[in-house]
Design an enzyme around this catalytic site. Sequence first.
Site, PDB file in Angstrom:
ATOM      1  N   CYS A   2       0.836  -1.199   0.000  1.00  0.00           N
ATOM      2  CA  CYS A   2       0.000   0.000   0.000  1.00  0.00           C
ATOM      3  C   CYS A   2       0.873   1.252   0.000  1.00  0.00           C
ATOM      4  O   CYS A   2       2.001   1.232   0.454  1.00  0.00           O
ATOM      5  CB  CYS A   2      -0.956   0.065   1.181  1.00  0.00           C
ATOM      6  N   ARG A  27       5.613  -0.500  -4.514  1.00  0.00           N
ATOM      7  CA  ARG A  27       5.257  -1.151  -3.251  1.00  0.00           C
ATOM      8  C   ARG A  27       4.278  -2.297  -3.448  1.00  0.00           C
ATOM      9  O   ARG A  27       4.095  -3.119  -2.555  1.00  0.00           O
ATOM     10  CB  ARG A  27       4.661  -0.122  -2.275  1.00  0.00           C
ATOM     11  N   TRP A  75      -3.289  -2.516  -1.445  1.00  0.00           N
ATOM     12  CA  TRP A  75      -3.018  -3.942  -1.598  1.00  0.00           C
ATOM     13  C   TRP A  75      -4.058  -4.656  -0.730  1.00  0.00           C
ATOM     14  O   TRP A  75      -4.055  -4.515   0.477  1.00  0.00           O
ATOM     15  CB  TRP A  75      -1.600  -4.262  -1.136  1.00  0.00           C
ATOM     16  N   ASN A 101      -3.072   2.405   5.542  1.00  0.00           N
ATOM     17  CA  ASN A 101      -2.279   1.194   5.321  1.00  0.00           C
ATOM     18  C   ASN A 101      -2.285   0.379   6.601  1.00  0.00           C
ATOM     19  O   ASN A 101      -2.255   0.942   7.695  1.00  0.00           O
ATOM     20  CB  ASN A 101      -0.819   1.538   4.986  1.00  0.00           C
ATOM     21  N   GLY A 102      -2.299  -0.940   6.465  1.00  0.00           N
ATOM     22  CA  GLY A 102      -2.262  -1.789   7.650  1.00  0.00           C
ATOM     23  C   GLY A 102      -3.542  -2.576   7.832  1.00  0.00           C
ATOM     24  O   GLY A 102      -4.386  -2.654   6.929  1.00  0.00           O
ATOM     25  N   GLU A 488      17.356 -18.483  -3.932  1.00  0.00           N
ATOM     26  CA  GLU A 488      17.094 -17.124  -4.384  1.00  0.00           C
ATOM     27  C   GLU A 488      16.801 -17.081  -5.883  1.00  0.00           C
ATOM     28  O   GLU A 488      15.913 -16.357  -6.332  1.00  0.00           O
ATOM     29  CB  GLU A 488      18.297 -16.230  -4.040  1.00  0.00           C
ATOM     30  N   LYS A 492      13.329 -15.667  -7.510  1.00  0.00           N
ATOM     31  CA  LYS A 492      13.271 -14.609  -8.522  1.00  0.00           C
ATOM     32  C   LYS A 492      12.391 -15.034  -9.695  1.00  0.00           C
ATOM     33  O   LYS A 492      11.583 -14.255 -10.203  1.00  0.00           O
ATOM     34  CB  LYS A 492      14.678 -14.260  -9.035  1.00  0.00           C
ATOM     35  N   GLU A 495       8.717 -15.073  -8.661  1.00  0.00           N
ATOM     36  CA  GLU A 495       8.184 -13.740  -8.384  1.00  0.00           C
ATOM     37  C   GLU A 495       7.767 -13.004  -9.652  1.00  0.00           C
ATOM     38  O   GLU A 495       6.709 -12.369  -9.682  1.00  0.00           O
ATOM     39  CB  GLU A 495       9.234 -12.893  -7.647  1.00  0.00           C
ATOM     40  N   HIS A 511      16.613 -37.344  -3.181  1.00  0.00           N
ATOM     41  CA  HIS A 511      15.648 -37.659  -2.136  1.00  0.00           C
ATOM     42  C   HIS A 511      14.265 -37.107  -2.468  1.00  0.00           C
ATOM     43  O   HIS A 511      13.544 -36.626  -1.584  1.00  0.00           O
ATOM     44  CB  HIS A 511      16.134 -37.126  -0.791  1.00  0.00           C
ATOM     45  N   LYS A 610       6.521  -4.588  -2.275  1.00  0.00           N
ATOM     46  CA  LYS A 610       7.939  -4.380  -1.988  1.00  0.00           C
ATOM     47  C   LYS A 610       8.203  -4.405  -0.494  1.00  0.00           C
ATOM     48  O   LYS A 610       9.159  -4.997  -0.036  1.00  0.00           O
ATOM     49  CB  LYS A 610       8.376  -3.038  -2.578  1.00  0.00           C
TER      50      LYS A 610
END
Length: 615
Positions: A2, A27, A75, A101-102, A488, A492, A495, A511, A610
């Site tokens: 947000c 964001r 968001w 926000n929140g 990582e 990426k 995402e 395994h 973000k």
Amino acid sequence: MCGIVGYIGHREAYPVVLKGLKRLEYRGYDSAGVAIYDGKNIKLSKTKGKVADLETRVQEEISNEGTLAIGHTRWATHGEPNDVNSHPHYSNSGELVIIHNGIIENYEPLKQELINRGYTFHSDTDTEVLVNLIEDVKKNENVKLGKAVQVALNQVVGAYAIAVFDKKKPDEIVVARLGSPLVIGVGKDEFFIASDASPFIEYTNNAIYLEDEEMAIVRRGKKVKVRKIKDDSLVDPYVQELQLNLEQIEKGGYDHFMLKEIYEQPRAILDTFRGRMLANDGIIRMAGVDDNIEKFLNANRILIVACGTSWHAGLVAEYVFENLTRIPVEVEYASEFRYRNPVITENDVVIAISQSGETADTMAAIKLAKSKGAFVFGVCNVVGSSISRETHAGAYTHAGPEIGVASTKAFTTQITVLTLIALKLAQKKGTISTSEFHQYLSEMDAIPAKVEKTLTSDSHVKTIANIYKDATNFLYLGRGYNFPVALEGALKLKEISYIHAEGYPAAEMKHGPIALIDEQMPVVVIATRKGHYDKVVSNIQEIKSRKGKIIAVVMQGDKSIKKIADYVIEIPETLELLTPLLTTIPLQLLSYYIAVMRECNVDQPRNLAKSVTVE
């Protein structure tokens, strides 16, 4: 997640707020809205979709004149992304307007109580509950807006950053924060309100960062008045001079922020150790470590808490710290840390890692660790952020603003800072020799140039991306220091391209994951000519015998893997401990080009934010 933007002053407010919303798109959000006040009427427009959609709607629906405005990118939490649930929200009377926000955790009982008092609700949001709660307090207790906000916030449970104004008070915006960041830009006869400083950097370098449980009354022509929400006590606000410029938050000719930030890594890594590491003199100077060196040297263990990419940087640091310092290290998801009743003692050092310095889960972990008496050290990128203020000491990465949602230079600069700390402690403890220490410093000094050289594989990586852009699954394998890099790399790809990908230690392939391998499965293997090289070669042979497609990241001059891999991407020779700073570069490029070729929104991938400022 947000974004909040607000303006009150002598300019037309809408262009300032609109530009600010565009700056906060990184964001992550799914809807946007704006409320403009011309001194008589509130003009509101909001929509599901992007800020560009909002801009079109404003042109079609309302006049944008007025010197007070608030805007928001949402968001979704409470209620699906749609026009009605978008912010801003009116109170029932239409006199109060809020952006938030929140999450208000106790919104349901508050909502029911307000319904019992005759209030009606048009959205599914907790925010509409909050603005009506403020109105109810203001009306029933006959108080001004600032006092009504304070009383109402003392009744809510959760996290928030809010900006609210009253139609009857055209020269005032009231703001408050708990858990979600909020900053006030202080100009000449004007004020800016935002989630971070990027929306107003071309107008002023002076900013007040609100602390948790603080509110401020921002009045045209007056000084900002800051109070504690709990007890109404006055706070002397600290006006900070920002070290940020407009050029840093523009694309600079690149197609996407992510690509720009990948290419900024040589400079970002150099800036992160510049002034801290004097390779020729054999010196590492870090005030946050030097001033607390005994805490580190006497630690029974080091706990690293982080989320997402920062967690992967912590995993690399686990290998680095234990190898160099012989101090036991545990790496924890910050989001799980406090919920499992962890054992924390006064002899523990907790390192909290966050790019934004605002990550809610990491903040919660910090507060828990402090309550148990542990020494808490922060690693973050944003000066003045909540984590930098909440920790006992810390070190900034000097990556510069990272706008792309998928972290790139944050990861490599976090590894850089953590490696410097480990080397400093190892030197002090005597767990590495003087010659080894100097060798590490010399090689670290050469890393920016080697990253630059690794980036020359760009066109080759682009070719590989074109071949595998339509794959539905990827495996990433690495060992030792490069196991976290495999994680990582997979993150990426997930995402920004929305391809399912998983990272594993290469030895774990047998395994379970080996069952997935066939001619449709690309497998990215990090196979530097260090450490477990022969065993990784064996893993590659196993993949090849099952017709898997091998993309190998190897050191320059490698001949063995070139014979069996479908494609190889070379990195320069370096010490094994420092290889993650190089091996991650081609994986970032691979993800980027696959996402571009799939026509994905690289800088603002769906559903992601973000800075995750809610739990």
